[in-house]
Design a protein around this motif. Structure first.
Motif, mmCIF file in Angstrom:
data_model
loop_
_atom_site.group_PDB
_atom_site.id
_atom_site.type_symbol
_atom_site.label_atom_id
_atom_site.label_comp_id
_atom_site.label_asym_id
_atom_site.label_seq_id
_atom_site.Cartn_x
_atom_site.Cartn_y
_atom_site.Cartn_z
ATOM 1 N N GLU A 134 0.719 -1.134 0.165
ATOM 2 C CA GLU A 134 -0.249 -0.008 -0.039
ATOM 3 C C GLU A 134 0.766 1.200 0.095
ATOM 4 N N THR A 135 1.995 1.105 0.688
ATOM 5 C CA THR A 135 2.828 2.495 0.910
ATOM 6 C C THR A 135 3.777 2.614 -0.191
ATOM 7 N N ARG A 136 4.023 1.487 -1.097
ATOM 8 C CA ARG A 136 4.907 1.576 -2.229
ATOM 9 C C ARG A 136 4.297 2.438 -3.153
ATOM 10 N N PRO A 137 5.196 3.323 -3.745
ATOM 11 C CA PRO A 137 4.906 4.083 -4.929
ATOM 12 C C PRO A 137 4.494 3.659 -6.087
ATOM 13 N N LYS A 138 3.505 4.042 -6.717
ATOM 14 C CA LYS A 138 2.755 3.629 -7.975
ATOM 15 C C LYS A 138 3.861 3.783 -9.093
ATOM 16 N N LEU A 139 3.778 2.591 -9.901
ATOM 17 C CA LEU A 139 4.670 2.647 -10.902
ATOM 18 C C LEU A 139 4.426 3.758 -12.234
ATOM 19 N N LYS A 140 5.254 4.543 -12.609
ATOM 20 C CA LYS A 140 4.770 5.213 -13.871
ATOM 21 C C LYS A 140 4.498 4.714 -15.125
ATOM 22 N N LYS A 141 3.890 5.049 -15.993
ATOM 23 C CA LYS A 141 3.308 4.574 -17.310
ATOM 24 C C LYS A 141 4.387 3.572 -17.876
ATOM 25 N N GLN A 142 5.572 4.182 -18.037
ATOM 26 C CA GLN A 142 6.592 3.397 -18.964
ATOM 27 C C GLN A 142 6.877 2.229 -17.975
ATOM 28 N N LEU A 159 -3.153 -7.507 -13.532
ATOM 29 C CA LEU A 159 -2.029 -6.313 -13.702
ATOM 30 C C LEU A 159 -2.503 -5.258 -12.952
ATOM 31 N N ALA A 160 -3.841 -4.870 -12.848
ATOM 32 C CA ALA A 160 -4.368 -3.853 -12.224
ATOM 33 C C ALA A 160 -4.178 -3.727 -10.915
ATOM 34 N N GLU A 161 -4.419 -5.059 -10.063
ATOM 35 C CA GLU A 161 -4.370 -5.208 -8.762
ATOM 36 C C GLU A 161 -2.912 -5.040 -8.455
ATOM 37 N N ARG A 162 -2.013 -5.476 -9.363
ATOM 38 C CA ARG A 162 -0.577 -5.516 -8.822
ATOM 39 C C ARG A 162 -0.239 -3.787 -8.826
ATOM 40 N N PHE A 163 -0.519 -3.547 -9.951
ATOM 41 C CA PHE A 163 -0.098 -2.129 -10.333
ATOM 42 C C PHE A 163 -0.763 -1.042 -9.584
ATOM 43 N N ARG A 164 -2.007 -1.413 -8.915
ATOM 44 C CA ARG A 164 -2.742 -0.440 -8.355
ATOM 45 C C ARG A 164 -3.353 0.592 -8.843
ATOM 46 N N ARG A 179 5.417 0.768 -15.770
ATOM 47 C CA ARG A 179 4.408 -0.421 -15.887
ATOM 48 C C ARG A 179 4.602 -1.280 -17.164
ATOM 49 N N ARG A 180 4.540 -0.636 -18.332
ATOM 50 C CA ARG A 180 4.848 -1.370 -19.645
ATOM 51 C C ARG A 180 6.002 -2.262 -19.718
ATOM 52 N N GLU A 181 7.139 -1.685 -19.090
ATOM 53 C CA GLU A 181 8.224 -2.377 -18.854
ATOM 54 C C GLU A 181 8.128 -3.751 -18.197
ATOM 55 N N HIS A 182 7.523 -3.708 -17.130
ATOM 56 C CA HIS A 182 7.199 -4.656 -16.031
ATOM 57 C C HIS A 182 6.263 -5.757 -16.711
ATOM 58 N N ILE A 183 5.121 -5.262 -17.586
ATOM 59 C CA ILE A 183 4.281 -6.153 -18.427
ATOM 60 C C ILE A 183 5.148 -6.972 -19.437
ATOM 61 N N LEU A 184 6.004 -6.365 -20.250
ATOM 62 C CA LEU A 184 6.786 -6.987 -21.094
ATOM 63 C C LEU A 184 7.828 -8.117 -20.651
ATOM 64 N N LEU A 185 8.285 -7.792 -19.373
ATOM 65 C CA LEU A 185 9.061 -8.668 -18.401
ATOM 66 C C LEU A 185 8.393 -9.689 -17.953
ATOM 67 N N GLU A 186 7.120 -9.845 -17.865
ATOM 68 C CA GLU A 186 6.235 -10.724 -17.342
ATOM 69 C C GLU A 186 5.922 -11.613 -18.308
ATOM 70 N N LEU A 187 5.706 -11.159 -19.601
ATOM 71 C CA LEU A 187 5.595 -12.082 -20.722
ATOM 72 C C LEU A 187 6.690 -12.793 -21.156
ATOM 73 N N THR A 223 -6.836 1.522 -17.343
ATOM 74 C CA THR A 223 -5.482 2.087 -17.384
ATOM 75 C C THR A 223 -4.768 0.812 -17.927
ATOM 76 N N VAL A 224 -4.661 -0.382 -17.400
ATOM 77 C CA VAL A 224 -3.956 -1.328 -18.010
ATOM 78 C C VAL A 224 -4.361 -1.752 -19.275
ATOM 79 N N ARG A 225 -5.501 -1.734 -19.469
ATOM 80 C CA ARG A 225 -6.062 -1.918 -20.835
ATOM 81 C C ARG A 225 -5.375 -0.804 -21.845
ATOM 82 N N ARG A 226 -5.226 0.323 -21.700
ATOM 83 C CA ARG A 226 -4.426 1.416 -22.350
ATOM 84 C C ARG A 226 -3.117 1.004 -22.545
ATOM 85 N N ASP A 227 -2.534 0.526 -21.471
ATOM 86 C CA ASP A 227 -1.131 0.082 -21.714
ATOM 87 C C ASP A 227 -0.863 -1.063 -22.629
ATOM 88 N N LEU A 228 -1.791 -2.119 -22.451
ATOM 89 C CA LEU A 228 -1.801 -3.254 -23.310
ATOM 90 C C LEU A 228 -2.081 -2.749 -24.818
#
Length: 265
Positions: free
Chosen positions: A8-16, A37-42, A18-26, A47-52
């Motif tokens: 909860e206290t960890r800073p949210k990831l910026k847009k770029q 992804l939405a739950e993980r990135f909070r 998030r997208r790097e994390h998505i590609l790493l996950e794949l 927002t996740v749909r736009r990233d994808l």
């Protein structure tokens, strides 16, 4: 409980980020879900749909129901393998394409075995120009000429193609406007040029959008072929430069789209 507090206290990831994390996950598993992804990135699922959607448009993943999948694997010859085939035909195409460039013009040139031949002849001609490219072989060929000023795109390095791809490269191209672009393709059919190499279609689309005049450099073996990702429509191009005339069906489609066919003899 301490783990939940940390999340909860960890800073949210910026847009770029998030997208790097998505590609790493794949790289680790074949499919990711929007809800996870939405739950993980909070962030919201929208927002996740736009990233994808952005990563899909850049050719970096495949959209799937409820999420996204890693790009389908399959053998497509790498740059070195393609560069060693039909060399004479590619040289003729490259020489003709280089002759079209006027002194002082600005260009965008994408990665490919035929566009490298274009770069070689352009350097040999000593034509003063500014070239933006995502291809290291193109940049190195043009580096042999004191007359050419070369600007490399930033981006994610693709070793098999000695080129960069991805969001950074596309956004960089979108910030520039040039006189003409010269691109290759996996194939060209009535639907337009198409591409199989991961991430290349988005690069080519950006170059087409940001150029006043556009040339597609393909040898005749590409006629009638269809790659995995659509690059654009036939009408997006000014001319096709090849080693032979296309067969009548494709030639008819090109005429309807007002695309000039230039044959390098």
């Amino acid at each position: 409980m301490s783990l939940d507090v940390g999340l909860e206290t960890r800073p949210k990831l910026k847009k770029q980020e998030r997208r790097e994390h998505i590609l790493l996950e794949l790289r680790l598993r074949p499919h990711v879900r929007i809800s996870e992804l939405a739950e993980r990135f909070r962030v919201s699922t929208e927002t996740v749909r736009r990233d994808l959607e952005k990563l899909s448009a850049d050719g970096l993943l495949d959209r799937a129901h409820g999420g996204a999948s890693a790009l389908a694997s399959g053998h497509y010859p790498g740059f070195d393998e393609r560069a060693s085939a039909r060399v004479e035909e590619r040289e003729r195409i490259g020489r003709m394409a280089a002759s079209l460039v006027q002194p002082g013009e600005t260009l965008m040139v994408d990665s490919g075995s035929t566009t490298v031949q274009f770069a070689r002849f352009l350097a040999y001609d000593g034509t003063p120009c500014i070239v933006i490219t995502n291809s290291f072989p193109v940049a190195m060929a043009l580096g042999q000429s004191d007359a050419a000023s070369v600007i490399m795109c930033p981006g994610d390095y693709l070793p098999s193609e000695s080129a960069v791809i991805g969001t950074d490269a596309v956004e960089f191209l979108e910030r520039h406007s040039v006189d003409r672009c010269l691109i290759g393709a996996t194939g060209i059919s009535e639907g337009g040029p198409s591409e199989t190499v991961r991430g290349f279609a988005a690069i080519k689309r950006a170059m087409l959008r940001r150029s006043t005049v556009s040339h597609l450099l393909v040898d005749c073996e590409k006629f009638g072929r269809k790659g995995l990702a659509q690059v654009g429509n036939l009408s997006d191009m000014t001319s096709v430069i090849s080693d032979q005339e296309p067969e009548e069906e494709l030639a008819s489609w090109l005429r309807r789209a007002d695309v000039e066919v230039l044959v390098a003899r």
